[in-house]
Design an enzyme around this catalytic site. Structure first.
Site, mmCIF file in Angstrom:
data_model
loop_
_atom_site.group_PDB
_atom_site.id
_atom_site.type_symbol
_atom_site.label_atom_id
_atom_site.label_comp_id
_atom_site.label_asym_id
_atom_site.label_seq_id
_atom_site.Cartn_x
_atom_site.Cartn_y
_atom_site.Cartn_z
ATOM 1 N N ASP A 84 0.848 -1.209 0.000
ATOM 2 C CA ASP A 84 0.000 0.000 0.000
ATOM 3 C C ASP A 84 0.872 1.243 0.000
ATOM 4 O O ASP A 84 2.041 1.203 0.417
ATOM 5 C CB ASP A 84 -0.957 0.010 1.197
ATOM 6 N N GLU A 142 0.017 -1.042 5.882
ATOM 7 C CA GLU A 142 1.084 -0.467 6.709
ATOM 8 C C GLU A 142 0.865 1.020 6.916
ATOM 9 O O GLU A 142 1.041 1.539 8.021
ATOM 10 C CB GLU A 142 2.460 -0.713 6.061
HETATM 11 N N1 BES Z 1 8.598 3.090 5.433
HETATM 12 C C1 BES Z 1 7.984 3.985 6.346
HETATM 13 C C2 BES Z 1 8.722 4.116 7.658
HETATM 14 C C3 BES Z 1 10.153 4.598 7.599
HETATM 15 C C4 BES Z 1 10.637 5.348 6.555
HETATM 16 C C5 BES Z 1 10.978 4.266 8.642
HETATM 17 C C6 BES Z 1 11.956 5.766 6.543
HETATM 18 C C7 BES Z 1 12.289 4.687 8.645
HETATM 19 C C8 BES Z 1 12.783 5.425 7.581
HETATM 20 C C9 BES Z 1 6.562 3.507 6.621
HETATM 21 O O1 BES Z 1 5.882 3.189 5.430
HETATM 22 C C10 BES Z 1 5.786 4.629 7.256
HETATM 23 O O2 BES Z 1 5.524 5.589 6.591
HETATM 24 N N2 BES Z 1 5.405 4.474 8.537
HETATM 25 C C11 BES Z 1 4.534 5.392 9.185
HETATM 26 C C12 BES Z 1 3.817 4.728 10.321
HETATM 27 C C13 BES Z 1 2.470 4.176 9.963
HETATM 28 C C14 BES Z 1 1.792 3.591 11.197
HETATM 29 C C15 BES Z 1 1.570 5.168 9.305
HETATM 30 C C16 BES Z 1 5.295 6.547 9.767
HETATM 31 O O3 BES Z 1 6.459 6.403 10.170
HETATM 32 O O4 BES Z 1 4.694 7.616 9.835
HETATM 33 MN MN MN Z 2 7.044 2.031 4.222
HETATM 34 MN MN MN Z 3 5.222 5.058 4.470
#
Ligand code: BES
Ligand code: MN
Ligand code: MN
Length: 457
Positions: free
Chosen positions: A88, A152
């Site tokens: 996603d 995710e």
């Molecule tokens: N891939 C990201 C997280 C990420 C990016 C971690 C770069 C470390 C470095 C992931 O898809 C993301 O966006 N996570 C969200 C959390 C989610 C619960 C919406 C975030 O970190 O905001």
């Molecule tokens: Mn991600």
């Molecule tokens: Mn992300």
């Protein structure tokens, strides 16, 4: 390595076309308009896994978006790597800020521009193609499983149940995740930790209807003003969060760990330039890197109330809302922090307004041990491909499901990120450099090799 490089060279165009076909499917998990696209995306991945050499691939429906599972088991006595990724993507809006259409990938200056080019279609694709190559070239040194989810970006609500329901099917020695960043190809790094997240929404209600701001202004509590005052008080002038109990479970890393963190090359001016800002604001006593890596924080993600259309309208709004994220560190617990924050907001609310607040989603922080074969294999793979030993970096981002995997499946994850901070994930003009994509495929392939060797002893 020769064989690997020439395989990639020969198949480059086809790889790109395959990745582009995934990117073209608008798998935006947040929007119900794209529900069909999520199924299409899951089916496309299942097809790709089978074509790439999986013995088995299935789409598992959930209460939300489907989960794709695939595996190739060559020998029960060999180690098993479980690859996790997400298909996603974040909504592409604001569309007018994209230089090319978000779901029609375009290569400019050696980078693929599209929503999901990095997060996480591009990074996940690295493992699909490393897998294809290992199977077709007879290089597969271990068993491989894939678990690819479609929620995710909206909180991974259904994958925990999936993990409990299919613990046996998902059993593995290590979970491998490419969904984070590295410093650069010249200064490689491996993500050694992620922050947790506790996400809440607050509503402040005052009068039961919008009021004339002249007839009532000054006499009636304005919910928008109240919400702003309340939120403003959540951080003091030192950058500390004022919610009672917020820091109770925070683990402060040792001085030695902090000194090691400070060795990472970092240029504050370049950092500010890249963001077009002239100043930064860290918590007192902590550097910029520490403030994102090892300290919790609180941010408004969205705030709305009253009239926001063209021109002016003189009202006292009836209601005001905010979405607030709190990024967490070990050993803070997401739900406990949400409870503390909500209780605090209720406590500081003036008499005369009603507060409604709810916990939307979240998860705990994650820290990866550095002295295990799982991590050392990654270190070796990066060093072989990029020429330098990678630095461990505690990232400020979150993948809340990683700590859940540890709890439910009992397996640690290795965060082998290939993205760059300049990839603009979640933003307009998201991109992924071709060098990171193809370098990632080589690195991933070596990871499977080294890990399997190291596991054998
Ligand atoms: N891939 C990201 C997280 C990420 C990016 C971690 C770069 C470390 C470095 C992931 O898809 C993301 O966006 N996570 C969200 C959390 C989610 C619960 C919406 C975030 O970190 O905001
Ligand atoms: Mn991600
Ligand atoms: Mn992300």
């Amino acid at each position: 390595m020769e064989q690997v490089s020439s395989y990639i060279e020969k198949n480059k165009e086809r790889f790109l076309e395959e990745l582009f076909s995934l990117i073209r499917i608008q798998s935006v998990s947040a929007s119900t308009d794209h529900k069909e696209d999520m199924v299409k995306m899951a089916e496309a991945l299942k097809g790709m896994l089978l074509k790439d050499g999986a013995d088995r691939a299935e789409v598992f429906p959930t209460k939300g978006h489907p989960i794709v599972y695939g595996e190739k088991i060559i020998d029960d006595s060999l180690p098993t790597v479980l690859v996790y990724g997400h298909y996603d993507v974040q909504p592409a809006e604001p569309l007018e800020q994209w230089k090319s259409s978000p779901f029609e990938p375009e290569i400019r200056d050696g980078k693929i521009y599209a929503r999901g080019a990095d997060d996480d279609k591009g990074q996940l694709f690295i493992h699909l193609k490393a897998f294809e190559m290992m199977v077709s070239q007879n290089l597969l040194p271990c068993n491989i499983k894939f678990m690819i989810e479609g929620e995710e970006e909206i909180g991974s609500e259904n994958i925990a149940t999936f993990c409990s329901d299919y613990r046996k099917m998902l059993s593995s020695d290590v979970i491998l995740v490419s969904d984070t960043t590295m410093i650069s190809l010249a200064t490689p790094s491996i993500t050694s930790g992620l922050r947790g997240l506790s996400y809440i929404q607050v509503e402040v209600e005052g009068p039961s209807r919008d009021l004339h701001s002249g007839l009532y202004g000054g006499a009636v509590l304005n919910p928008a003003n109240v919400l702003c005052e309340m939120i403003a008080s959540l951080k003091d002038s030192m950058g500390h969060i004022t919610i009672g109990g917020f820091y109770d479970d925070v683990v402060v890393p040792s001085d030695a760990e902090r000194q090691a963190m400070a060795l990472r090359p970092f240029n504050q001016q370049e950092y500010m330039n890249a963001l077009d800002v002239e100043a930064l604001s860290s918590e007192d006593g902590f550097t910029t890197l520490e403030s994102v890596g090892i300290r919790p924080t609180l941010d408004i993600n969205g705030i709305w109330s009253g009239y926001t259309g063209e021109g002016a309208k003189t009202i006292i709004p009836s209601k005001a809302y905010a979405k607030i994220s709190m990024r967490l560190v070990p050993d803070q617990k997401a739900e406990k922090i949400a409870d503390l924050a909500i209780a605090h907001l209720r406590k500081i609310a003036p008499q005369g307004v009603k507060i409604r607040a709810e916990y939307l989603h979240g998860g705990e922080a994650y820290v990866s041990p550095l002295d295990t074969p799982e991590y050392k294999a990654a270190e070796r793979a990066y060093e072989d491909v990029l020429g330098h030993k990678p630095i461990p970096v505690r990232s400020g981002g979150s993948i809340p499901i990683i700590s859940t995997f540890e709890r439910i499946l009992g397996v640690k994850s290795i965060l082998m990120g290939f993205g760059l901070e300049s990839d603009a994930i979640h933003s307009p003009n998201e991109n992924f450099p071709l060098d990171n994509l193809f370098g990632g495929i080589k690195t991933a392939l070596l990871y499977y090799r080294y890990y399997s060797e190291m596991k054998k002893g």
